[in-house]
Design an enzyme around this catalytic site. Structure first.
Site, PDB file in Angstrom:
ATOM      1  N   TYR A  33       0.709  -1.086  -0.207  1.00 38.05           N
ATOM      2  CA  TYR A  33       0.048   0.055   0.043  1.00 38.05           C
ATOM      3  C   TYR A  33       0.809   1.251   0.018  1.00 38.05           C
ATOM      4  O   TYR A  33       2.001   1.368   0.188  1.00 38.05           O
ATOM      5  CB  TYR A  33      -0.871  -0.081   1.212  1.00 38.05           C
ATOM      6  CG  TYR A  33      -0.391   0.412   2.535  1.00 38.05           C
ATOM      7  CD1 TYR A  33      -0.436   1.868   3.116  1.00 38.05           C
ATOM      8  CD2 TYR A  33       0.577  -0.364   3.026  1.00 38.05           C
ATOM      9  CE1 TYR A  33       0.102   1.920   4.485  1.00 38.05           C
ATOM     10  CE2 TYR A  33       1.184  -0.251   4.363  1.00 38.05           C
ATOM     11  CZ  TYR A  33       1.164   1.005   5.185  1.00 38.05           C
ATOM     12  OH  TYR A  33       1.598   1.528   6.316  1.00 38.05           O
ATOM     13  N   ARG A  52       7.059   4.834  -5.096  1.00 32.17           N
ATOM     14  CA  ARG A  52       7.225   3.894  -4.121  1.00 32.17           C
ATOM     15  C   ARG A  52       6.279   2.757  -3.958  1.00 32.17           C
ATOM     16  O   ARG A  52       6.499   1.514  -3.650  1.00 32.17           O
ATOM     17  CB  ARG A  52       7.320   4.671  -2.676  1.00 32.17           C
ATOM     18  CG  ARG A  52       7.549   3.658  -1.457  1.00 32.17           C
ATOM     19  CD  ARG A  52       7.747   4.480  -0.138  1.00 32.17           C
ATOM     20  NE  ARG A  52       6.489   4.966   0.131  1.00 32.17           N
ATOM     21  CZ  ARG A  52       6.239   5.726   1.415  1.00 32.17           C
ATOM     22  NH1 ARG A  52       7.149   5.870   2.127  1.00 32.17           N
ATOM     23  NH2 ARG A  52       4.975   6.139   1.692  1.00 32.17           N
ATOM     24  N   ARG A 100      -7.574 -20.166  -1.344  1.00 26.26           N
ATOM     25  CA  ARG A 100      -6.413 -20.391  -0.518  1.00 26.26           C
ATOM     26  C   ARG A 100      -5.387 -21.276  -1.015  1.00 26.26           C
ATOM     27  O   ARG A 100      -5.738 -22.421  -1.038  1.00 26.26           O
ATOM     28  CB  ARG A 100      -6.981 -20.358   0.841  1.00 26.26           C
ATOM     29  CG  ARG A 100      -6.065 -20.315   1.923  1.00 26.26           C
ATOM     30  CD  ARG A 100      -6.416 -20.364   3.084  1.00 26.26           C
ATOM     31  NE  ARG A 100      -5.317 -19.825   4.314  1.00 26.26           N
ATOM     32  CZ  ARG A 100      -4.331 -20.278   4.567  1.00 26.26           C
ATOM     33  NH1 ARG A 100      -4.037 -21.783   4.025  1.00 26.26           N
ATOM     34  NH2 ARG A 100      -3.548 -19.998   5.458  1.00 26.26           N
ATOM     35  N   HIS A 102      -1.093 -21.148  -0.859  1.00 28.58           N
ATOM     36  CA  HIS A 102       0.212 -20.025  -0.550  1.00 28.58           C
ATOM     37  C   HIS A 102       0.925 -19.920  -1.673  1.00 28.58           C
ATOM     38  O   HIS A 102       1.411 -18.763  -1.766  1.00 28.58           O
ATOM     39  CB  HIS A 102       1.253 -21.118   0.379  1.00 28.58           C
ATOM     40  CG  HIS A 102       0.625 -21.200   1.910  1.00 28.58           C
ATOM     41  ND1 HIS A 102      -0.421 -21.810   2.344  1.00 28.58           N
ATOM     42  CD2 HIS A 102       1.088 -20.521   2.985  1.00 28.58           C
ATOM     43  CE1 HIS A 102      -0.696 -21.633   3.616  1.00 28.58           C
ATOM     44  NE2 HIS A 102       0.308 -20.766   3.973  1.00 28.58           N
ATOM     45  N   LYS A 143       6.397  -1.738   1.561  1.00 32.81           N
ATOM     46  CA  LYS A 143       5.168  -1.033   2.233  1.00 32.81           C
ATOM     47  C   LYS A 143       4.143  -2.066   2.316  1.00 32.81           C
ATOM     48  O   LYS A 143       3.246  -2.140   1.609  1.00 32.81           O
ATOM     49  CB  LYS A 143       4.881   0.231   2.060  1.00 32.81           C
ATOM     50  CG  LYS A 143       3.955   1.172   3.008  1.00 32.81           C
ATOM     51  CD  LYS A 143       3.868   2.542   2.379  1.00 32.81           C
ATOM     52  CE  LYS A 143       2.971   3.245   3.191  1.00 32.81           C
ATOM     53  NZ  LYS A 143       3.732   3.631   4.712  1.00 32.81           N
ATOM     54  N   GLU A 176      12.797   2.863  13.091  1.00 36.95           N
ATOM     55  CA  GLU A 176      11.813   3.768  13.146  1.00 36.95           C
ATOM     56  C   GLU A 176      10.640   3.656  13.932  1.00 36.95           C
ATOM     57  O   GLU A 176      10.926   2.819  14.968  1.00 36.95           O
ATOM     58  CB  GLU A 176      11.402   3.408  11.360  1.00 36.95           C
ATOM     59  CG  GLU A 176      10.746   1.988  11.396  1.00 36.95           C
ATOM     60  CD  GLU A 176      10.573   1.594   9.800  1.00 36.95           C
ATOM     61  OE1 GLU A 176      10.409   2.485   9.086  1.00 36.95           O
ATOM     62  OE2 GLU A 176      10.276   0.670   9.319  1.00 36.95           O
ATOM     63  N   LEU A 200      11.156   1.608   6.275  1.00 37.92           N
ATOM     64  CA  LEU A 200      10.607   2.094   5.129  1.00 37.92           C
ATOM     65  C   LEU A 200      11.218   3.653   4.904  1.00 37.92           C
ATOM     66  O   LEU A 200      11.422   4.489   5.629  1.00 37.92           O
ATOM     67  CB  LEU A 200       9.243   2.220   5.362  1.00 37.92           C
ATOM     68  CG  LEU A 200       8.271   2.797   4.264  1.00 37.92           C
ATOM     69  CD1 LEU A 200       8.201   1.518   3.189  1.00 37.92           C
ATOM     70  CD2 LEU A 200       7.089   3.288   4.585  1.00 37.92           C
TER      71      LEU A 200
END
Length: 279
Positions: A33, A52, A100, A102, A143, A176, A200
């Site tokens: 995101y 980014r 579902r 993996h 992110k 951070e 990040l």
């Protein structure tokens, strides 16, 4: 509209939006995101955020369903639909949909967008911090949507009456915050953690560094420790939602307050930059 959501071309108020159960975000949090502020219907630093965003997707081999130009157009169209132009503009892409499993699904990802009213803090009021060991994985430069450690840390900060949590790794290296970057002023220069895989690369961090160079304030992108944090002349916290905050307390101990002139110079310059870009 007061709030607005988007999912693969469908629009609606956030509480009306429905997401398919087979979106991989439901099973694995499999996505990335980005987000930033809008003021006066102008999205701040949009190119930097989108760059980014696409980089995060690329690092996880997620196929974007739109181009950068198309995403910019969608975001601006959505901002224009809102009752206010002062917004938090959030967007994410998940790997796709499927039963579902993996192993990765094939094809383009699913694009989500969320808009809600929000204001940028002017940074004039101090914040309080706590420190917590950084137990996240080793890909913090991406992110991703896997934010449980940050959510837990934010809740612990809230319970302690603080606004943010500062993460540190074994040996005391500061990385951070739970949802911000943290920097210090030491000997009149800005010291900020390097953009390796432990932090990040914040957009607000980049603006802070550029502003320091513009104001001829030395910058050192080097690791620093908890000891440095507590002894710092000033402690600065930056994020896309809060461009320049400062801390006056960490773990119940007073910090900073030793170079207020430099701090105020930076705070004012960063806010002026934001106001000018979104006037």
């Amino acid at each position: 509209m007061k709030t607005l959501g988007y999912y693969n071309g469908r629009y609606g108020e956030l509480d009306e939006m429905m997401i398919p159960m087979n979106d991989r975000v439901c099973w694995f949090g499999d996505g990335v995101y980005d987000a930033g502020p809008s003021r006066n219907y102008k999205i701040f630093a949009l190119d930097e955020h989108i760059d980014r965003f696409f980089n995060s997707a690329g690092l996880l081999d997620i196929k974007m369903p739109v181009t950068k130009a198309e995403l910019k157009e969608i975001l601006q169209e959505m901002v224009n639909k809102m009752d206010t132009g002062n917004l938090f503009v959030y967007y994410q892409v998940t790997r796709g949909s499927g039963i579902r499993n993996h192993a990765f699904t094939e094809g383009a990802g699913n694009l989500w967008i969320m808009l809600k009213p929000a204001e940028i803090s002017d940074g004039t009021q101090p914040i309080r911090l706590i420190t917590l060991e950084d137990t996240r994985f080793l890909h913090c430069n991406i992110k991703t949507l896997n934010l449980i450690p940050s959510c837990v840390a934010t809740e612990k900060a809230k319970q302690a009456g603080c606004q943010e949590a500062v993460f540190y790794r074994p040996g005391g290296r500061v990385t951070e915050c739970a949802h911000s970057n943290v920097h210090i002023i030491k000997d009149g220069k800005l010291v900020t953690a390097p953009t390796d895989n432990l932090i990040l690369p914040g957009i607000a961090r980049a603006h802070l560094i550029r502003m320091c160079k513009k104001l001829e304030i030395p910058v050192s992108e080097t690791p620093y420790t908890l000891e440095d944090l507590f002894a710092a002349e000033e402690v600065i916290v930056t994020s896309s939602s809060n461009l320049c905050l400062y801390a006056n307390e960490i773990d119940g101990k007073p910090v900073g307050g030793k170079n207020p002139e430099l701090l105020e110079k930076l705070r004012k310059a960063l806010l002026d930059e934001f106001y000018e870009a979104t006037k």
